[in-house]
Design a protein around this motif. Structure first.
Motif, short mmCIF file in Angstrom:
data_model
loop_
_atom_site.label_atom_id
_atom_site.label_comp_id
_atom_site.label_asym_id
_atom_site.label_seq_id
_atom_site.Cartn_x
_atom_site.Cartn_y
_atom_site.Cartn_z
N SER A 310 0.78 -1.13 0.02
CA SER A 310 -0.01 0.04 0.03
C SER A 310 0.84 1.21 -0.07
O SER A 310 0.32 2.39 -0.29
CB SER A 310 -0.86 -0.04 1.34
OG SER A 310 -0.13 0.03 2.48
N GLY A 311 2.14 1.00 0.22
CA GLY A 311 3.24 2.26 0.40
C GLY A 311 2.95 2.94 1.55
O GLY A 311 2.12 2.80 2.49
N VAL A 312 4.16 3.74 1.70
CA VAL A 312 4.24 4.94 2.70
C VAL A 312 4.47 6.22 2.15
O VAL A 312 5.70 6.43 1.94
CB VAL A 312 5.55 4.36 3.61
CG1 VAL A 312 5.36 5.64 4.83
CG2 VAL A 312 5.20 3.23 4.36
N SER A 313 3.37 6.85 1.79
CA SER A 313 3.18 8.20 1.17
C SER A 313 4.52 9.33 1.96
O SER A 313 4.41 9.08 3.12
CB SER A 313 2.04 8.77 0.93
OG SER A 313 1.94 9.90 0.38
N VAL A 314 4.79 10.18 0.93
CA VAL A 314 5.41 11.36 1.49
C VAL A 314 4.27 12.26 2.41
O VAL A 314 4.91 12.99 3.39
CB VAL A 314 5.98 12.23 0.44
CG1 VAL A 314 6.75 13.25 0.90
CG2 VAL A 314 7.10 11.27 -0.17
N ARG A 315 3.11 12.07 2.24
CA ARG A 315 1.99 12.58 2.85
C ARG A 315 2.41 12.26 4.35
O ARG A 315 1.75 13.20 5.09
CB ARG A 315 0.82 12.48 2.21
CG ARG A 315 0.54 12.82 0.85
CD ARG A 315 -1.04 12.60 0.61
NE ARG A 315 -1.33 12.74 -1.05
CZ ARG A 315 -1.24 11.94 -1.77
NH1 ARG A 315 -1.34 10.62 -1.37
NH2 ARG A 315 -1.27 12.15 -3.20
N LEU A 316 2.85 11.16 4.76
CA LEU A 316 2.96 10.97 6.11
C LEU A 316 3.83 11.65 6.69
O LEU A 316 3.80 11.98 7.92
CB LEU A 316 3.55 9.40 6.14
CG LEU A 316 3.96 8.69 7.48
CD1 LEU A 316 2.71 8.60 8.50
CD2 LEU A 316 4.61 7.48 7.26
N SER A 317 5.07 12.00 6.08
CA SER A 317 6.09 12.83 6.88
C SER A 317 5.58 14.30 6.85
O SER A 317 5.57 14.97 7.90
CB SER A 317 7.33 12.95 5.76
OG SER A 317 7.94 11.56 5.69
N VAL A 318 4.86 14.75 5.85
CA VAL A 318 4.11 15.99 5.88
C VAL A 318 3.20 16.37 7.09
O VAL A 318 3.23 17.06 8.07
CB VAL A 318 3.49 16.59 4.55
CG1 VAL A 318 2.75 17.85 4.74
CG2 VAL A 318 4.59 16.43 3.54
N SER A 319 2.32 15.13 7.20
CA SER A 319 1.33 15.14 8.28
C SER A 319 1.94 15.09 9.65
O SER A 319 1.44 15.75 10.82
CB SER A 319 0.47 14.20 8.14
OG SER A 319 -0.42 14.27 6.65
N ASN A 320 2.86 14.21 9.76
CA ASN A 320 3.73 13.90 10.95
C ASN A 320 4.34 15.34 11.41
O ASN A 320 4.34 15.59 12.73
CB ASN A 320 4.57 12.96 11.00
CG ASN A 320 3.88 11.60 11.04
OD1 ASN A 320 2.75 11.60 11.29
ND2 ASN A 320 4.84 10.60 10.79
N TYR A 321 4.94 16.17 10.49
CA TYR A 321 5.69 17.18 10.74
C TYR A 321 4.76 18.15 11.32
O TYR A 321 4.89 18.97 12.29
CB TYR A 321 6.44 17.75 9.52
CG TYR A 321 7.26 19.01 9.83
CD1 TYR A 321 8.53 18.93 10.11
CD2 TYR A 321 6.62 20.21 9.36
CE1 TYR A 321 9.32 20.24 10.35
CE2 TYR A 321 7.36 21.35 9.70
CZ TYR A 321 8.56 21.44 9.96
OH TYR A 321 9.32 22.53 10.18
N GLU A 322 3.50 18.43 10.41
CA GLU A 322 2.48 19.22 10.94
C GLU A 322 1.89 18.97 12.25
O GLU A 322 1.61 20.01 13.09
CB GLU A 322 1.50 19.33 9.93
CG GLU A 322 1.67 20.05 8.64
CD GLU A 322 0.75 19.77 7.45
OE1 GLU A 322 0.91 20.54 6.54
OE2 GLU A 322 -0.04 18.70 7.73
N ALA A 323 1.63 17.76 12.76
CA ALA A 323 1.21 17.44 13.75
C ALA A 323 2.24 17.63 14.94
O ALA A 323 1.70 17.94 16.12
CB ALA A 323 0.96 15.91 13.79
N MET A 324 3.42 17.33 14.85
CA MET A 324 4.64 17.50 16.00
C MET A 324 4.40 18.95 15.92
O MET A 324 4.63 19.59 17.37
CB MET A 324 5.82 17.02 15.29
CG MET A 324 7.01 17.08 16.51
SD MET A 324 8.29 16.83 15.85
CE MET A 324 8.83 17.68 14.52
N ALA A 325 4.78 19.84 15.03
CA ALA A 325 4.52 21.19 15.43
C ALA A 325 3.35 21.93 15.83
O ALA A 325 3.31 22.68 17.04
CB ALA A 325 4.94 21.98 13.82
N ALA A 326 2.25 21.22 15.58
CA ALA A 326 0.93 21.70 16.29
C ALA A 326 0.82 21.27 17.79
O ALA A 326 0.33 22.14 18.49
CB ALA A 326 -0.25 20.87 15.53
#
Length: 476
Positions: A310-326
């Protein structure tokens, strides 16, 4: 009324006098691609990590005038690249006024445009369309029909008194309406095989045939498509005759290194800086924690506990970065800090932003959280070993072996965490490595927590965790 910036010619005669030359859309794209390649410029901006792999293949395909299918897992910028190709079209293109299918003024193909030119000649009115409107896109779904893509009889036009044999009763589908432009079919294998057959003529004979009509509608379309490799066997397949008609098949991939992942992540992540009644709050994410988020994605892509199909999208990195910053922002709002800095505590927010984007494979039920936590710890340990020199941590370990104790936790303020350096002087050297000399309490606090957690994961310090708090001690 002409659009601002469009050329001034408004009739067929004025267009001829202007010297405008008609050329096929693939030649148009090819000429702009040649100019980009010759100047050493990228075909388009915003796509990183493909400079040595995908882009040379795409340049070849465009120079050869090929229709292209991009093959790759989710989140590999396939659709972004396709949409960006409009930048290789002329900014403005003339059409016969009122044409539904962007008729070439010199070579009209629809009955409306043919009749208008036959009646008015050089006085036939023309409109100008911007390149952004010369793109059509359809997500392939099982309910997509030939009528959607190619066209169908319009019952309203028939009810108005026209004969069924009248070409004007046709309602053109998305492909004819993208005539002289770029049409994209996303997730092509999801399109029913009998509907895929309808695209064969578009790719080879460059025309469409609408049922019940003895008409040939020659089209000028560059066809692009995207597909997931697993779709060939799981959800559907691209029929062999259709695959054969695409000039090039280009395989995309995820970022090959962490640095590229970071560049994409920072490019795509939303800013979380906010204005409050008490002033602006600016969140800072240290480089080492940015690297932890990117490394987490890379570890997930190589883990046998994550479904790689199913893959591990780059969107994972983007969302995780935003969640950590949030999470850092939330701490700042609660504590009144105006410049919060993300720290290890904030990595707990990655669970919510990750679980919908990766599929955990585990024999035992309910182990998703444990596997996620293991991946996060692995990322922290990897970055710690690469970032903090061992010679700077020996004295820290010695201090804890001699009885030093440090308390951390999300509820602690930056000033309280930064004060640990005053208690354990040996922390100053590794903290300085991470902060680059920034002595603000928030930066120092983040560095202290990262060092302590790294030493714990390296099995050099003990950690007692209770809720949001943790205590670090020596191992003796």
């Amino acid at each position: 009324m002409a659009d601002a910036g469009a050329p001034s010619a408004s009739t067929l005669g004025e267009l001829k006098a202007s010297g405008w030359v008609s050329r096929p859309v693939k030649q148009e794209v090819r000429e702009h691609a040649i100019a980009k390649v010759a100047a050493g410029e990228p075909l388009f901006a915003g796509v990183q990590g493909y400079e040595e792999t995908v882009m040379p293949q795409l340049e070849n395909a465009l120079l050869a005038g090929h229709d292209v299918v991009f093959l790759g897992e989710r989140g590999q910028a396939k659709t972004r690249m396709i949409r960006s190709l409009t930048g290789l079209l002329d900014e403005w293109m003339p059409i016969i006024a009122g044409s539904e299918i962007n008729d070439d003024p010199y070579h009209p193909v629809s009955k409306h445009s043919r009749d208008l030119v036959a009646e008015l000649g050089d006085d036939a009115p023309i409109d100008w369309v911007h390149r952004d409107t010369r793109y059509g896109e359809k997500l392939a779904t099982p309910d997509t029909s030939i009528a959607d893509l190619i066209g169908e009889v319009d019952p309203i036009k028939v009810a108005e008194g026209r004969y069924l044999s009248d070409e004007l009763t046709l309602h053109y589908g998305m492909v004819p309406r993208t005539n002289r432009g770029i049409f994209a079919m996303n997730e092509l294998p999801d399109l029913a095989e009998r509907i895929q057959v309808g695209l064969l003529n578009v790719l080879e004979e460059r025309d469409v045939q609408i049922r019940g009509y003895k008409i040939r509608l020659p089209l000028d379309v560059m066809l692009m498509a995207s597909a997931n490799p697993e779709d060939y066997t799981n959800r559907g397949r691209i029929i062999t005759p259709l695959k054969d008609r695409f000039g090039s098949q280009i395989r995309t991939h995820y970022p090959l290194d962490v640095r590229t992942e970071i560049d994409i992540m920072l490019q795509e992540a939303a800013s979380l800086d906010v204005d409050t009644p008490n002033g602006a709050i600016k969140v800072t994410v240290p480089d080492y924690l940015t690297e932890v988020v990117a490394t987490f994605s890379h570890l997930a892509r190589s883990s046998n506990q994550v479904n790689q199909r199913s893959g591990v999208s780059v969107r994972l990195s983007v969302s995780n970065y935003e969640a950590m910053a949030a999470n850092a922002l939330r701490r700042g709002l609660r504590s009144g800090e105006t410049s919060p800095v993300a720290r290890v505590d904030d990595l707990g927010a990655l669970a919510a932003s990750s679980m919908g984007k990766i599929e955990i494979e585990s024999i035992e039920e309910g182990r998703d959280g444990v596997i996620m936590e293991s991946l996060i710890k692995g990322a922290v340990l990897t970055v710690f070993k690469d970032t903090v020199p061992p010679e700077h941590t020996r004295a820290v370990v010695d201090a804890f072996e001699e009885g030093a104790v440090a308390h951390t936790g999300e509820s602690m303020t930056s000033a309280e965490l930064a004060a640990v350096v005053e208690q354990v002087d040996a922390l100053r050297a590794p903290v300085a490595v991470l902060t680059g000399g920034d002595e603000s309490p928030a930066s120092v606090a983040a560095a202290v927590e990262f060092i302590l957690e790294g030493l714990h994961l390296s099995k050099r310090l003990n950690k007692d965790a209770s809720g949001e708090s943790a205590t670090y001690r020596g191992r003796t």
